[in-house]
Design a protein around this motif. Structure first.
Motif, PDB file in Angstrom:
ATOM      1  N   VAL A  22     -36.111  16.014 -50.711  1.00 38.14           N
ATOM      2  CA  VAL A  22     -36.907  14.891 -50.738  1.00 38.14           C
ATOM      3  C   VAL A  22     -38.303  15.533 -51.218  1.00 38.14           C
ATOM      4  O   VAL A  22     -39.030  15.042 -52.221  1.00 38.14           O
ATOM      5  N   ILE A  23     -38.734  16.506 -50.668  1.00 38.66           N
ATOM      6  CA  ILE A  23     -40.021  17.269 -50.946  1.00 38.66           C
ATOM      7  C   ILE A  23     -39.898  17.777 -52.329  1.00 38.66           C
ATOM      8  O   ILE A  23     -40.988  17.509 -53.163  1.00 38.66           O
ATOM      9  N   ARG A  24     -38.981  18.481 -52.748  1.00 39.94           N
ATOM     10  CA  ARG A  24     -38.639  18.877 -54.051  1.00 39.94           C
ATOM     11  C   ARG A  24     -38.814  17.743 -55.034  1.00 39.94           C
ATOM     12  O   ARG A  24     -39.466  17.987 -56.134  1.00 39.94           O
ATOM     13  N   ASP A  25     -37.907  16.657 -54.822  1.00 37.66           N
ATOM     14  CA  ASP A  25     -38.174  15.421 -55.912  1.00 37.66           C
ATOM     15  C   ASP A  25     -39.751  14.988 -55.827  1.00 37.66           C
ATOM     16  O   ASP A  25     -40.148  14.837 -56.841  1.00 37.66           O
ATOM     17  N   VAL A  26     -40.293  14.653 -54.782  1.00 37.07           N
ATOM     18  CA  VAL A  26     -41.731  14.298 -54.746  1.00 37.07           C
ATOM     19  C   VAL A  26     -42.596  15.427 -55.441  1.00 37.07           C
ATOM     20  O   VAL A  26     -43.612  14.855 -56.386  1.00 37.07           O
ATOM     21  N   TYR A  27     -42.431  16.611 -55.113  1.00 46.48           N
ATOM     22  CA  TYR A  27     -43.244  17.677 -55.865  1.00 46.48           C
ATOM     23  C   TYR A  27     -42.978  17.545 -57.184  1.00 46.48           C
ATOM     24  O   TYR A  27     -44.018  17.635 -57.938  1.00 46.48           O
ATOM     25  N   SER A  28     -42.046  17.336 -57.726  1.00 44.10           N
ATOM     26  CA  SER A  28     -41.791  17.702 -59.195  1.00 44.10           C
ATOM     27  C   SER A  28     -42.502  16.157 -60.065  1.00 44.10           C
ATOM     28  O   SER A  28     -42.963  16.683 -61.225  1.00 44.10           O
ATOM     29  N   LYS A  29     -42.280  15.026 -59.289  1.00 47.08           N
ATOM     30  CA  LYS A  29     -43.092  13.950 -59.734  1.00 47.08           C
ATOM     31  C   LYS A  29     -44.411  14.152 -59.683  1.00 47.08           C
ATOM     32  O   LYS A  29     -45.125  13.794 -60.715  1.00 47.08           O
ATOM     33  N   THR A  30     -45.057  14.509 -58.459  1.00 43.50           N
ATOM     34  CA  THR A  30     -46.273  14.572 -58.489  1.00 43.50           C
ATOM     35  C   THR A  30     -47.032  15.627 -59.247  1.00 43.50           C
ATOM     36  O   THR A  30     -48.112  15.526 -59.768  1.00 43.50           O
ATOM     37  N   HIS A  31     -46.375  16.736 -59.316  1.00 42.43           N
ATOM     38  CA  HIS A  31     -47.024  17.984 -59.882  1.00 42.43           C
ATOM     39  C   HIS A  31     -46.476  18.401 -61.483  1.00 42.43           C
ATOM     40  O   HIS A  31     -46.912  19.182 -61.882  1.00 42.43           O
ATOM     41  N   GLY A  32     -45.588  17.928 -61.752  1.00 42.63           N
ATOM     42  CA  GLY A  32     -44.845  17.872 -63.111  1.00 42.63           C
ATOM     43  C   GLY A  32     -44.437  19.326 -62.885  1.00 42.63           C
ATOM     44  O   GLY A  32     -44.043  20.138 -64.300  1.00 42.63           O
ATOM     45  N   GLU A  33     -44.087  19.963 -61.794  1.00 39.24           N
ATOM     46  CA  GLU A  33     -42.905  21.246 -61.943  1.00 39.24           C
ATOM     47  C   GLU A  33     -42.302  21.209 -60.693  1.00 39.24           C
ATOM     48  O   GLU A  33     -42.590  20.644 -59.492  1.00 39.24           O
ATOM     49  N   ASP A  34     -41.137  21.949 -60.979  1.00 33.28           N
ATOM     50  CA  ASP A  34     -40.096  22.090 -59.874  1.00 33.28           C
ATOM     51  C   ASP A  34     -40.917  22.976 -58.696  1.00 33.28           C
ATOM     52  O   ASP A  34     -41.470  23.949 -59.171  1.00 33.28           O
ATOM     53  N   LEU A  35     -40.466  22.437 -57.716  1.00 33.72           N
ATOM     54  CA  LEU A  35     -41.232  23.190 -56.627  1.00 33.72           C
ATOM     55  C   LEU A  35     -40.721  24.598 -56.573  1.00 33.72           C
ATOM     56  O   LEU A  35     -41.413  25.690 -56.420  1.00 33.72           O
ATOM     57  N   LEU A  36     -39.406  24.980 -56.921  1.00 33.61           N
ATOM     58  CA  LEU A  36     -38.872  26.282 -56.929  1.00 33.61           C
ATOM     59  C   LEU A  36     -39.639  27.167 -57.947  1.00 33.61           C
ATOM     60  O   LEU A  36     -39.747  28.359 -57.759  1.00 33.61           O
ATOM     61  N   LYS A  37     -40.191  26.579 -59.007  1.00 35.84           N
ATOM     62  CA  LYS A  37     -40.699  27.384 -60.051  1.00 35.84           C
ATOM     63  C   LYS A  37     -42.181  27.511 -59.420  1.00 35.84           C
ATOM     64  O   LYS A  37     -42.582  28.846 -59.719  1.00 35.84           O
ATOM     65  N   SER A  38     -42.825  26.768 -58.767  1.00 32.72           N
ATOM     66  CA  SER A  38     -44.180  27.106 -58.206  1.00 32.72           C
ATOM     67  C   SER A  38     -44.046  28.340 -57.088  1.00 32.72           C
ATOM     68  O   SER A  38     -45.060  29.054 -57.082  1.00 32.72           O
ATOM     69  N   LEU A  39     -43.107  28.199 -56.327  1.00 33.41           N
ATOM     70  CA  LEU A  39     -42.758  29.065 -55.433  1.00 33.41           C
ATOM     71  C   LEU A  39     -42.502  30.565 -56.119  1.00 33.41           C
ATOM     72  O   LEU A  39     -43.126  31.366 -55.756  1.00 33.41           O
ATOM     73  N   ASP A  40     -41.876  30.373 -57.206  1.00 29.46           N
ATOM     74  CA  ASP A  40     -41.412  31.663 -57.897  1.00 29.46           C
ATOM     75  C   ASP A  40     -42.694  32.324 -58.398  1.00 29.46           C
ATOM     76  O   ASP A  40     -42.881  33.522 -58.515  1.00 29.46           O
ATOM     77  N   LYS A  41     -43.689  31.511 -59.013  1.00 28.88           N
ATOM     78  CA  LYS A  41     -44.843  32.118 -59.471  1.00 28.88           C
ATOM     79  C   LYS A  41     -45.614  32.912 -58.502  1.00 28.88           C
ATOM     80  O   LYS A  41     -46.499  33.672 -58.938  1.00 28.88           O
ATOM     81  N   GLU A  42     -45.748  31.848 -57.355  1.00 26.73           N
ATOM     82  CA  GLU A  42     -46.698  32.384 -56.269  1.00 26.73           C
ATOM     83  C   GLU A  42     -46.303  33.421 -55.342  1.00 26.73           C
ATOM     84  O   GLU A  42     -47.031  34.280 -54.846  1.00 26.73           O
ATOM     85  N   LEU A  43     -44.984  33.637 -55.133  1.00 24.99           N
ATOM     86  CA  LEU A  43     -44.554  34.566 -54.066  1.00 24.99           C
ATOM     87  C   LEU A  43     -43.747  35.814 -54.712  1.00 24.99           C
ATOM     88  O   LEU A  43     -43.501  35.845 -55.799  1.00 24.99           O
ATOM     89  N   THR A  44     -43.489  36.860 -53.880  1.00 26.84           N
ATOM     90  CA  THR A  44     -43.142  37.957 -54.501  1.00 26.84           C
ATOM     91  C   THR A  44     -41.984  38.830 -53.356  1.00 26.84           C
ATOM     92  O   THR A  44     -41.639  38.294 -52.398  1.00 26.84           O
ATOM     93  N   ARG A  45     -40.949  39.398 -54.020  1.00 25.41           N
ATOM     94  CA  ARG A  45     -40.223  40.084 -53.445  1.00 25.41           C
ATOM     95  C   ARG A  45     -39.287  39.522 -52.366  1.00 25.41           C
ATOM     96  O   ARG A  45     -38.826  38.387 -52.693  1.00 25.41           O
ATOM     97  N   ASP A  46     -38.850  40.218 -51.365  1.00 26.37           N
ATOM     98  CA  ASP A  46     -37.993  39.538 -50.419  1.00 26.37           C
ATOM     99  C   ASP A  46     -38.581  38.343 -49.700  1.00 26.37           C
ATOM    100  O   ASP A  46     -37.443  37.405 -49.529  1.00 26.37           O
ATOM    101  N   PHE A  47     -39.471  38.227 -49.493  1.00 25.08           N
ATOM    102  CA  PHE A  47     -40.314  36.714 -49.262  1.00 25.08           C
ATOM    103  C   PHE A  47     -39.796  35.628 -50.283  1.00 25.08           C
ATOM    104  O   PHE A  47     -39.388  34.701 -49.723  1.00 25.08           O
ATOM    105  N   GLU A  48     -40.092  36.003 -51.338  1.00 23.39           N
ATOM    106  CA  GLU A  48     -39.826  34.842 -52.325  1.00 23.39           C
ATOM    107  C   GLU A  48     -38.492  34.517 -52.697  1.00 23.39           C
ATOM    108  O   GLU A  48     -38.104  33.617 -52.374  1.00 23.39           O
TER     109      GLU A  48
END
Lengths: 316, 316
Positions: B48-74
């Motif tokens: 549900v968070i992913r759905d709401v996030y993509s509606k609200t912010h126009g981007e898949d949450l996974l994509k935002s996470l991918d941009k912000e995080l790195t390496r093993d944590f990402e």
């Protein structure tokens, strides 16, 4: 492309159940009434009728039908009344018990249903037999046939339209190579036929024809008496031309000395809500006789009336 | 037997999304905030968070996470945030591309998930890769491994408790016969392991042990360096003792010179909502060190914090 006709105003399931119950009551059974209801309801409507009937009359409708009807008519009505998944599970279960290399029913179910329909049938098989379809197929078949049938019934092909042309070319070449070597049960032939999506297989088989001169099924006919070759041809035909495959099953069932009612019932009941209209057209093209006339000539009584109702050619 | 903790009062998905968006904004990323949200939500809540996030912010949450995080944590956050079916599809897709005989991930997915979960993963694989799981496995593996892996990933085992004792006896005998002949890739061994229900296999393998003196996996250890034998043992272990199988994967991942983060992340993220609690107990029994301490010793930073949150041993 279904052939059954459903009345513009469908009686409520409760009314249908009452009529069916009436058809079973008293002296003798009113077969005409049964046909006039069940042959003119969709799978979804029949499911509701079954539910309501068992609640109202405390007995599964199929059991009541089983008590009241006999022989080919009984078999046809029972098979038809089931939903598609349960019906496929039962057909597969029957055939597995008395499987022989000449039997094509497992191939037919695995290759003419959509991937999701095949899954639903496998789930229905669990419910009915408390085993998986693939374990029963594996346990009751052997050698080349097992090698072919287990992956076919286990497949969950991708169902989209995407085609990889270079893959189609390379796999057409593999198929041609193995077929030229007469290595018909080769792993690669089975892998390609059992796992690739239908769209991908179309591309591969078209390329095969263009590049190597013959349709693959012609090259798979080197020994017309070889049952394994015939099974491979059935796989190809079920995938690429299901209506022509079914036309042939009906033709052979009718043209036999003594009709093959099992095959006739199976094709009519499983295709009446799918593509029987096209199968009828194929039948006419191939035999210059309308299917209803051919069936009327070869069957009789309630069984005849029921099949004609399903193929959409009666006023029952 | 899950390990994640979900707060008694869960913020609304919209609030979670706003907090996540805040964590990504400005200078630097607030990793702690991301962990405090995502590590403490169930698969359904994350969806549900992913759905709401993509509606609200126009981007898949996974994509935002991918941009912000790195390496093993990402990698860990992305893998975790996916639902189980999509996650399995991606794990399988990754492993197929670089498959080697030593890799056990396909066996793990095929044999530790329920039959219905495996189907759902196969459907997710279609959606993601536009091909079927089994066609990719068949195309990227060969010989004995293909013969084993294709039916395993295609299986839809019956999931009920019914057991046929005489069948268990006869199939234990078949297994023992083929293993005694060192005919390990025999069709019958693969048929039995890949198609029978888990309950039936339990009975068969118990009978094997009782009748022939050794657990089957001991008899499958004649050559400890043979990868195919090791794969067969993994199949048996994934089916009969998944928690001990996973304990060993974690143990080997941690005890390696240089941690195997891929394996560690995979087991923690795939089991945290299933049976990680039991895996932790197994780990402690086998290593006399609590799993959280072992992980804390071998990992660090946000990656450490995230894994500890998933195994239920942090206050994050």
């Amino acid at each position: 492309m279904a052939t059954i006709s459903v009345p513009a105003t469908v009686p409520s399931p409760a009314e249908d159940c009452e009529q069916l119950h009436k058809a079973f009551s008293g002296w003798g059974t009113n077969e005409g009434l049964i046909i006039s209801i069940l042959a003119h309801r969709t799978a979804a409507q029949r499911r509701v009728i079954r539910d309501v009937y068992s609640k109202t009359h405390g007995e599964d409708l199929l059991k009541s039908l089983d008590k009241e009807l006999t022989r080919d008519f009984e078999k046809a009505v029972l098979t038809w009344t089931l939903g598609p998944a349960e019906r496929d599970a039962l057909l597969a279960g029957e055939v597995i018990k008395r499987w022989s290399p000449a039997n094509r029913v497992l191939i037919e179910i695995a290759c003419t249903r959509s991937p999701e329909e095949l899954l639903t049938a496998r789930r229905a098989y669990h419910d009915r037999f408390k085993r998986s379809l693939e374990e029963d197929v594996a346990a009751h078949t052997s050698d080349h046939f097992r090698k072919l049938l287990v992956p076919l019934v286990s497949s969950f092909r991708y169902d989209g339209p995407e085609v990889n042309i270079s893959l189609a070319k390379s796999e057409a070449k593999i198929l041609h190579g193995k077929i030229s070597e007469k290595d018909y049960s080769n792993d690669e032939i089975i892998r390609i036929l059992a796992s690739r999506s239908k769209a991908q297989l179309f591309a591969t088989l078209n390329h095969y024809h263009n590049e190597f001169g013959n349709p693959i099924n012609k090259d798979l006919k080197s020994d017309p008496k070889d049952e394994f070759l015939s099974a491979l041809r059935a796989v190809v035909k079920c995938i690429t031309a299901p209506e022509r495959y079914f036309e042939k099953v009906i033709r052979l069932a009718i043209n036999k000395m003594g009709t093959d009612e099992g095959a006739l019932t199976r094709v009519i009941t499983t295709r009446a809500e799918v593509d029987l209209k096209i199968i009828k057209e194929e039948y006419y093209k191939r035999n210059s006789v309308p299917l209803d006339r051919a069936i009327a000539k070869d069957t009789r009584g309630d069984y005849e009336d029921f099949l004609l109702a399903l193929i959409g050619e009666s006023n029952a």
